[in-house]
Motif scaffolding. Structure first.
Motif, PDB file in Angstrom:
ATOM      1  N   THR A 131      39.975  64.207  57.398  1.00 41.00           N
ATOM      2  CA  THR A 131      40.378  64.652  56.058  1.00 41.00           C
ATOM      3  C   THR A 131      41.580  63.864  55.546  1.00 41.00           C
ATOM      4  N   ILE A 132      42.482  63.474  56.458  1.00 48.47           N
ATOM      5  CA  ILE A 132      43.606  62.633  56.002  1.00 48.47           C
ATOM      6  C   ILE A 132      43.065  61.337  55.418  1.00 48.47           C
ATOM      7  N   MET A 133      42.128  60.720  56.157  1.00 49.52           N
ATOM      8  CA  MET A 133      41.571  59.452  55.681  1.00 49.52           C
ATOM      9  C   MET A 133      40.840  59.662  54.359  1.00 49.52           C
ATOM     10  N   LEU A 134      40.101  60.773  54.265  1.00 49.52           N
ATOM     11  CA  LEU A 134      39.344  61.042  53.032  1.00 49.52           C
ATOM     12  C   LEU A 134      40.278  61.253  51.844  1.00 49.52           C
ATOM     13  N   ASN A 135      41.475  61.803  52.093  1.00 51.42           N
ATOM     14  CA  ASN A 135      42.442  61.949  51.003  1.00 51.42           C
ATOM     15  C   ASN A 135      42.746  60.607  50.371  1.00 51.42           C
ATOM     16  N   TYR A 136      43.061  59.637  51.218  1.00 54.55           N
ATOM     17  CA  TYR A 136      43.442  58.340  50.673  1.00 54.55           C
ATOM     18  C   TYR A 136      42.244  57.622  50.061  1.00 54.55           C
ATOM     19  N   ILE A 137      41.066  57.840  50.669  1.00 57.24           N
ATOM     20  CA  ILE A 137      39.867  57.241  50.096  1.00 57.24           C
ATOM     21  C   ILE A 137      39.619  57.824  48.695  1.00 57.24           C
ATOM     22  N   ALA A 138      39.794  59.132  48.558  1.00 55.65           N
ATOM     23  CA  ALA A 138      39.609  59.760  47.250  1.00 55.65           C
ATOM     24  C   ALA A 138      40.613  59.215  46.259  1.00 55.65           C
ATOM     25  N   TYR A 139      41.850  59.080  46.716  1.00 56.63           N
ATOM     26  CA  TYR A 139      42.908  58.603  45.826  1.00 56.63           C
ATOM     27  C   TYR A 139      42.561  57.218  45.277  1.00 56.63           C
ATOM     28  N   SER A 140      42.149  56.313  46.176  1.00 50.42           N
ATOM     29  CA  SER A 140      41.834  54.954  45.731  1.00 50.42           C
ATOM     30  C   SER A 140      40.578  54.934  44.868  1.00 50.42           C
ATOM     31  N   THR A 141      39.544  55.647  45.313  1.00 47.20           N
ATOM     32  CA  THR A 141      38.283  55.609  44.579  1.00 47.20           C
ATOM     33  C   THR A 141      38.454  56.158  43.168  1.00 47.20           C
ATOM     34  N   LEU A 142      39.137  57.293  43.063  1.00 47.94           N
ATOM     35  CA  LEU A 142      39.311  57.880  41.741  1.00 47.94           C
ATOM     36  C   LEU A 142      40.243  57.022  40.895  1.00 47.94           C
ATOM     37  N   GLY A 143      41.236  56.397  41.558  1.00 43.99           N
ATOM     38  CA  GLY A 143      42.107  55.469  40.843  1.00 43.99           C
ATOM     39  C   GLY A 143      41.312  54.317  40.249  1.00 43.99           C
TER      40      GLY A 143
END
Lengths: 552, 319
Positions: A352-364
């Motif tokens: 979930t930590i990794m998915l947080n950053y993935i979400a942040y970049s993808t949505l960015g």
């Protein structure tokens, strides 16, 4: 056997009686003493804002503040209401504070200037409407502000939509604005030090007594004491930096309970925390630690914004559709972690930590794509249709029916967890995975369902932010809710109904902290520290238990 | 030819400047996790290091003393995690979350109180690069080969040395054996007379010291000032590097260099192009995280954590 002897109880009782009498005496004595007033900013606040546009388009706004820290705080709050700029603060050699605001974009700074010029000549209620969280009656009542605008004469070219539009400005304008009403200070400031401290002592002792006498309520003791200890810790910190703990704490209380607006601010701050708290707690009940709230809130917010502007539906249905779309998107996003846990035994904390950053970049990335992005300089989506707006309780305040939805959701989640066989299975997996498996629970399915619902709830938090108050998605407005949700869930011992209370507490800290910062000048990050200390004591509940000699 | 060489030098140096905070922190994380304590507080420890590096440099006017203070401060900070996890057997992830939150709040709070500023501290003295240490001047004309080659921070060398030292310490010494034993099977280690809590304390504190060094590198070498939340997720990338490198210092080093290279590409090209398609920066930023998930899922060589990771160990009560 020795530990259970009754003589231990008697000693405790004597101790309790002693403290109760002591506190009562102190309160009585304190009430008789002349009460000390902490009022410091009654009268007029005067500050000068000097705005200057350089020929290269960058704008500089300076506040050269007079003496009192309250003035600096007010000016700071005034600047903070413009989110498009960077603020730096420095001390001038003659002891004043200089606040400088740098705009990255000429369009923004011109917008701010225009707004400002109009605002301060407008009626007071309009000022509050535009920036409600920073302007309340008390501050506005005693403000005398002077704004000086220095703009290079001639034509400044503004780049907008790739077309250059010339704009004419005057040479220099000075605006003066004054409101004459005496400032009324808060009742909480009138409390005497002694009274407040002995009240705290009394509350602690009473709790201690309650827990000793009614063992059944001892589960309350750790969370409540964690909160009390963290407040005492905060008091010590405030004392160390040379401010008065009592007036700082008083300001936190005053910042929440002094007016309807402030109470509403607290409820508004608590609403997304109820959702994320429920999400984290739901996963905890299955033995899963969902740190991915951050990412799930963002995914939820993004899809709510998309559903808000891309679909055209009748009002109520539109809101429901926003919730469903956002919830399912965030839920599915969270299921990735559940699936990896079930299939590959990847620990959900890491995934979930990794998915947080993935979400942040993808949505960015997505928010910059023409399909999603609004026209304009800021990386944010189009504004949602008004049919998707959650209705607010009163005009001119963002508090919306999302709060009610959050309360209902908490009840529903409580019902699912404690009154359905599905909830029972989930809790049994959390309690003992092996035993649950042997009694026929499908572990993989439970884990994935749990992560789905957990993500869905966090996604609801993002949805409320978007359709309730922000009305568009940007990649910075959703930070912190997932992590705060963990604190909320831990403090509530993962009980869905208790989460309402603990979310309100954190909402209280957030909105009260901002007020304290403005009034006393104690940095608002104190609230974050308090939050962290609360989690520490919840996590290390053995410290508290050892202190009070309570067994689990 | 000259431009190609200078470009390669630039790329290598920026790769290592990006990778250094990652692998120093990751090696610290390895010590903690090999001893059986989950450490997601690396991010917070880096932040504390970054802040106290600036504080030290500000008051002593010496960047090296700042570095020292950063290491000590982050080491002390990590003791909180050690006490809560080892002594009080608490949930290690919860403690880590709280520590990250505390670090984020505390640094900004202290920044406001000590320097009276919000968000960004004043600029302080920075650790000089190797070319300045060796007195290589930038020539006005001609090739600046030596100057360019030495244009990196000595902390990078310290970091690389630490990686190999850590490898020796973990796999070639009694201390390392004990540390790993405690993380693999605490009960067995305890039966053999190894003090589980002592080894775990060592592990967590070493991770704090190293994360502090990495944090100080950020503030004293890269930026020269402290910014709010300046570690910006590097602690978590370090965790990603640690997992991708299979809890092995050399592996974590290699993973960090790969992640560093990705970030350096972002610097050196405005928009990297792969097979004629422009890669948006956001995809480069998420590379470490995606790679970690892929490695964890076992698509590229399975990464298995120490067996007793995250399990608090309580000695049985004496009867």
């Amino acid at each position: 056997m020795k530990k259970n002897k009754d003589c231990m109880m008697i000693n405790h009782k004597k101790l309790i009686y002693f403290f109760v009498i002591l506190s009562a005496f102190l309160i009585f004595a304190g009430a008789l003493m002349p009460s000390e007033s902490f009022a410091q900013s009654s009268g007029e606040i005067v500050f000068v804002v000097r705005s200057k546009i350089n020929s290269d388009g960058a704008m500089l706004r300076e506040v050269i503040s007079p003496a009192s820290p309250a003035d600096v705080n007010f000016a700071r709050a005034e600047f903070l209401s413009d989110r498009t700029s960077e603020i730096t603060e420095e001390k001038t050699p003659d002891g004043k504070v200089r606040l400088t605001q740098n705009f990255r974009d000429l369009e923004d700074c011109i917008g701010v200037l225009m707004v400002q010029k109009d605002l301060y000549f407008a009626e007071r209620f309009q000022v509050r409407q535009s920036i409600p969280q920073y302007f309340d009656e008390k501050v506005m009542a005693s403000v005398k502000a002077r704004f000086e605008f220095e703009i290079p004469s001639g034509v400044v070219k503004v780049q907008k939509d790739k077309k250059t539009q010339p704009r004419q400005f005057g040479v220099s304008t000075v605006n003066e604005f004054k409101l004459d009403r005496p400032g009324n200070m808060d009742v909480f400031y009138q409390y005497n030090n002694v009274v407040l401290i002995s009240l705290v002592v009394l509350i602690v002792v009473l709790l201690f007594a309650l827990a000793k006498i009614w063992r059944a309520y001892s589960f309350l003791l750790v969370p409540v004491l964690a909160v009390v200890i963290s407040f005492i810790f905060a008091g010590i910190v405030i004392y160390v930096i040379g401010e008065s703990p009592v007036s700082a704490m008083g300001a936190i209380f005053a910042g929440v309970f002094s007016s309807q607006t402030n109470v509403f601010n607290m409820l508004l701050a608590a609403t997304p925390l109820i959702f994320t708290g429920l999400g984290v707690a739901f996963a905890f009940n299955c033995g899963l630690f969902n740190i991915g709230g951050e990412g799930q809130v963002m995914v939820g917010g993004f899809f709510a914004a998309w559903a808000g502007y891309a679909l055209s539906l009748p009002p109520l249905l539109h809101i429901v559709v926003c919730f469903i779309v956002a919830g399912i998107a965030a839920g599915l996003y969270s299921v990735i972690a559940g699936w990896m846990r079930a299939k590959f035994h990847v620990h959900e904390v890491i995934s979930t930590i990794m998915l947080n950053y993935i979400a942040y970049s993808t949505l960015g990335f997505l928010v910059l794509q023409p399909y999603f992005k609004e026209n304009g300089p800021n990386p944010q989506t189009n504004e949602i249709a008004s049919s998707a707006f959650l209705p607010t309780f009163i005009p001119r305040h963002d508090l919306n029916y999302g709060f009610v939805i959050a309360l209902l959701t908490a009840i529903v989640i409580w019902f699912i967890l404690y009154r359905t066989s599905f909830g029972f299975n989930i809790r049994s997996v959390g309690f003992n995975e092996k035993a649950a498996e042997y009694s026929g629970v499908n572990i993989s399915r439970s884990i994935m369902m749990t992560m789905f619902i957990s993500g869905l709830l966090c996604g609801f938090g993002g949805t409320e932010r978007v359709i309730g108050s922000l009305h568009k998605f940007n990649s910075t407005g959703f930070v912190g809710y997932g992590i705060d949700g963990i604190a909320v869930a831990l403090l509530a011992s993962n009980n869905p109904l208790a989460i309402i209370i603990s979310a309100l507490l954190f909402g209280f800290l957030k909105s009260g902290g901002a007020y304290m910062n403005r009034e006393i000048g104690v940095p608002v990050e104190l609230v974050v520290i308090v939050q962290a200390v609360i989690i520490f004591f919840i996590a290390a509940d053995k410290i508290v238990r050892n202190m009070l000699k309570i067994r689990e | 030819m000259d431009t190609v060489i200078s470009f390669i030098i630039r790329l290598v140096i920026s790769t290592f400047s990006m990778a250094t905070p990652l692998f120093i922190t990751a090696v610290g994380g390895i010590f903690s996790e090999r001893a059986g304590v989950i450490n997601i507080a690396l991010e917070g420890m880096m932040l504390i290091g970054a802040f106290f590096g600036v504080v030290g440099a500000f008051y002593t006017k010496s960047a090296w003393l700042g570095l020292l203070l950063a290491v000590v401060a982050a080491g002390l900070f990590s003791i909180i995690h050690a006490v809560i996890c080892v002594k009080y057997h608490s949930n290690q992830v919860v403690s880590g979350v709280a520590l990250n939150m505390l670090a984020s709040g505390l640094t900004v709070f202290l920044l406001d109180v000590m320097f009276g500023v919000k968000g960004t501290s004043e600029n302080v003295v920075t650790i000089p690069n190797m070319n300045a240490i060796f007195g290589v001047e930038r020539a006005a004309t001609g090739s600046n080969f030596l100057y360019n080659v030495l244009d990196f921070s000595p902390v990078i060398l310290i970091g690389i040395a630490l990686v190999f030292a850590a490898n020796v310490l973990l796999f070639k010494t009694v201390f390392g054996l004990r540390l790993r034993a405690v993380g693999e099977h605490a009960k067995a280690a305890d039966t053999l007379g190894i003090s589980v809590s002592k080894m775990r304390y060592y592990g967590v504190i070493i991770s704090g010291l190293l994360a502090g060094l990495a944090g100080a590198y950020l503030s004293l070498c890269l930026t020269g000032a402290f910014r709010k939340d300046m570690s910006a997720g590097r602690g978590f990338i370090a965790i990603a590097a640690m997992i991708t490198g299979k809890w092995n210092p050399i592996g974590a080093f290699v993973a960090s260099v790969v992640f560093g290279l990705a970030q350096a590409l972002e610097f050196c090209f405005d928009e990297p192009v792969l097979l004629g398609v422009k890669i948006p920066n956001q995809f480069i930023q998420m590379l470490p995280y995606v790679l970690t998930l892929v490695v964890l899922a076992g698509f590229i060589g399975k990464s298995v954590s120490p067996l007793d990771l995250g399990k608090p160990y309580a000695k049985e009560e004496k009867l």
